[in-house]
Design a protein around this motif. Structure first.
Motif: not given
Ligand SMILES: NC(=O)c1ccc[n+]([C@@H]2O[C@H](COP(=O)([O-])OP(=O)(O)OC[C@H]3O[C@@H](n4cnc5c(N)ncnc54)[C@H](OP(=O)(O)O)[C@@H]3O)[C@@H](O)[C@H]2O)c1
Length: 327
Positions: A266-288
């Protein structure tokens, strides 16, 4: 979930989307029922953007997403697919005729008349200079086969070139705690031009989840095994190009920055969300469960200045020498 405008597509999408490479089951088994469960859970968690490709499972990922769209016609989901990786990687294959055939196949797989967004799938570098390629893509929009197009790129230089093209709606690029070079030029240029940024491989193929150690092994059919030195495709797509052992050490240090209630992924994804200019982050998920917790990063508190500085320091000291000049 917070929504952001996805560049020149003009569409608003939830800031955490879903990457659907896994759902093709090219690497590691994912039963169809599990794949549907991942998609359903993502939707329930507020995800409205899914990234796939015609090559993922040779169309399986698209077809499963097509099933979801049929069952949820009013969910307001934007699906981005990609084309170009089912043939030999030579510029001549990026032709108007092939574009028509490829988009027709993706339209059938997804069960839609008009594809929301089609991305060139890391094309050979000379393709970026070919005006006829981009004219042909404009033609697909005029024909109503696609609503918009973008480019999935390997390098910062390719991203900057794609952003210069007037009708490129989005650029997909690796941006994560281990890939910070796009912060320098690509994100500001995209913002200025109004081009959307789709941040892929946000967990460095799972390394940034913090769950692997030196004893972790991956299946024979898993690219985290067979592509570790780039034997099958660009090595930057596997662990973001960071040698596994270096990545383990860097993640161990990043864990020291977590607040007591924070998980590494969650920390790693949030770091990307907070970068100005990023529209969407697309983590892969293997399970629900992975899909659910990744989506939750969209509503997690932003990182503190101290955490941001810590991520930068770990990158500069451990990771940068392996990736910065390469991609
Ligand atoms: N050339 C291109 O255009 C290109 C290339 C690569 C990827 N992509 C796109 O980017 C998307 C994401 O890339 P990716 O899947 O390669 O890498 P990623 O999102 O960085 O990593 C996905 C892996 O992280 C682990 N993971 C995910 N969520 C987790 C959680 N909450 N907790 C613990 N572990 C978690 C899982 O590993 P385990 O399997 O070990 O559980 C999963 O397989 C793809 O689906 C695709 O849409 C595009």
């Amino acid at each position: 979930m917070e929504k952001r405008t996805l560049g020149r597509t003009g569409r608003d999408v939830g800031v955490v989307g879903l990457g659907a490479w896994q759902l093709g089951a090219d690497w590691g088994d994912v039963e169809e029922s599990d794949a549907i469960a991942v998609l359903e859970t993502a939707l329930e968690s507020g995800v409205t953007f899914i990234d796939t490709a015609d090559a993922y499972g040779d169309g399986r990922s698209e077809r499963i997403i097509g099933r979801l769209l049929k069952e949820h016609p009013d969910a307001g989901v934007t699906v981005a697919t990609k084309m170009g990786r089912r043939v030999e990687q030579v510029p001549e294959n990026y032709s108007r005729e092939n574009f028509r055939a490829w988009t027709d196949r993706s339209r059938r797989n997804l069960g839609v008349d008009t594809l929301d967004l089609v991305q060139l799938h890391c094309p050979p570098t000379p393709v970026y200079e070919q005006d006829d390629v981009f004219d042909a893509l404009d033609g697909l929009v005029e024909d109503g086969r696609i609503a918009a197009y973008g480019v999935s790129v390997e390098t910062v230089a390719e991203a900057l070139r794609a952003i210069e093209r007037p009708n490129v709606a989005t650029v997909q690029i690796i941006v994560n705690c281990f890939r910070q070079k796009p912060l320098g030029q690509v994100l500001p240029a995209a913002r200025k031009a109004g081009v959307g940024i789709i941040a892929r491989v946000p967990l460095a193929s799972g390394l940034l989840s913090g769950k692997y150690d030196e004893h972790t092994t991956f299946g024979e059919d898993d690219h985290r095994n067979y592509n570790r030195t780039g034997g099958a495709f660009d090595v930057g797509e596997t662990f973001a190009g960071v040698p596994f052992e270096v990545g383990l050490q860097a993640v161990a240090e990043l864990k020291g920055l977590l607040r007591p209630d924070e998980a590494m992924a969650g920390f790693a994804i949030r770091w990307i969300v907070d970068q100005p200019g990023v529209s969407v982050v697309i983590p892969g998920a293997r399970n629900p469960e992975q899909a659910r917790s990744n989506a939750a990063a969209a509503t997690a508190p932003p990182l503190t200045d101290e955490q941001l500085a810590g991520v930068r320091e770990v990158y500069d000291r451990l990771v940068r020498p392996h990736v910065h000049d390469r991609w």
